[in-house]
Design a protein around this motif. Structure first.
Motif, PDB file in Angstrom:
ATOM      1  N   UNK A   1       0.843  -1.180   0.000  1.00  0.00           N
ATOM      2  CA  UNK A   1       0.000   0.000   0.000  1.00  0.00           C
ATOM      3  C   UNK A   1       0.886   1.241   0.000  1.00  0.00           C
ATOM      4  N   UNK A   2       0.617   2.145  -0.868  1.00  0.00           N
ATOM      5  CA  UNK A   2       1.416   3.364  -0.993  1.00  0.00           C
ATOM      6  C   UNK A   2       1.064   4.343   0.122  1.00  0.00           C
ATOM      7  N   UNK A   3       2.089   5.029   0.598  1.00  0.00           N
ATOM      8  CA  UNK A   3       1.908   6.044   1.623  1.00  0.00           C
ATOM      9  C   UNK A   3       1.571   7.362   0.949  1.00  0.00           C
ATOM     10  N   UNK A   4       0.683   8.116   1.558  1.00  0.00           N
ATOM     11  CA  UNK A   4       0.304   9.413   1.000  1.00  0.00           C
ATOM     12  C   UNK A   4       1.416  10.422   1.235  1.00  0.00           C
ATOM     13  N   UNK A   5       1.518  11.365   0.329  1.00  0.00           N
ATOM     14  CA  UNK A   5       2.516  12.423   0.478  1.00  0.00           C
ATOM     15  C   UNK A   5       2.055  13.406   1.544  1.00  0.00           C
ATOM     16  N   UNK A   6       2.985  14.243   1.960  1.00  0.00           N
ATOM     17  CA  UNK A   6       2.666  15.269   2.943  1.00  0.00           C
ATOM     18  C   UNK A   6       1.535  16.153   2.433  1.00  0.00           C
ATOM     19  N   UNK A   7       1.623  16.571   1.177  1.00  0.00           N
ATOM     20  CA  UNK A   7       0.602  17.447   0.592  1.00  0.00           C
ATOM     21  C   UNK A   7      -0.773  16.775   0.592  1.00  0.00           C
ATOM     22  N   UNK A   8      -0.814  15.486   0.275  1.00  0.00           N
ATOM     23  CA  UNK A   8      -2.081  14.756   0.265  1.00  0.00           C
ATOM     24  C   UNK A   8      -2.656  14.654   1.680  1.00  0.00           C
ATOM     25  N   UNK A   9      -1.788  14.357   2.653  1.00  0.00           N
ATOM     26  CA  UNK A   9      -2.256  14.226   4.029  1.00  0.00           C
ATOM     27  C   UNK A   9      -2.783  15.543   4.583  1.00  0.00           C
ATOM     28  N   UNK A  10      -2.065  16.630   4.315  1.00  0.00           N
ATOM     29  CA  UNK A  10      -2.537  17.924   4.817  1.00  0.00           C
ATOM     30  C   UNK A  10      -3.812  18.357   4.099  1.00  0.00           C
ATOM     31  N   UNK A  11      -3.906  18.071   2.820  1.00  0.00           N
ATOM     32  CA  UNK A  11      -5.129  18.385   2.082  1.00  0.00           C
ATOM     33  C   UNK A  11      -6.309  17.587   2.636  1.00  0.00           C
ATOM     34  N   UNK A  12      -6.087  16.315   2.882  1.00  0.00           N
ATOM     35  CA  UNK A  12      -7.137  15.473   3.472  1.00  0.00           C
ATOM     36  C   UNK A  12      -7.574  16.010   4.835  1.00  0.00           C
TER      37      UNK A  12
END
Length: 104
Positions: free
Chosen positions: A1-12
């Motif tokens: 499973x791929x880990x989300x990037x910092x940008x994706x996590x903060x956006x989420x």
């Protein structure tokens, strides 16, 4: 499973915060209240600030690495020059005193 990037996590997290703020009254019976939302916002803000600090430190590290590489190159040139001079002016039996293990 791929880990989300910092940008994706903060956006989420920002999208989640928006949804929580809009529905706090409906979610309050499940422990999602203003304090929880404020805590999540504080965590998000802290993560963004730490990420910015990390980027600054990475830039400084790249600069220091470049400075170190330049100094190492200058040092290596001087050592090579000294090695040549020692080999020309000092007898081979004394080379070990200068850290030279060559046979010629």
């Amino acid at each position: 499973m791929a880990t989300k990037t910092f940008a994706q996590q903060t956006s989420d997290a920002q999208v989640m915060l928006s949804g929580l703020r809009a529905n706090t009254d409906r979610l309050s019976k499940r422990s999602i209240n203003e304090d929880f939302v404020a805590g999540l916002q504080a965590d998000l803000d802290a993560c963004i600030a730490l990420n910015n600090e990390q980027k600054t430190l990475k830039a400084k590290l790249k600069k220091k690495t470049s400075d170190l590489n330049k100094k190492m190159e200058a040092m290596e040139k001087k050592v090579a020059e000294a090695r040549k001079v020692v080999k020309l002016d000092i007898s081979q039996t004394e080379w070990k005193e200068f850290g030279i293990a060559d046979k010629r």
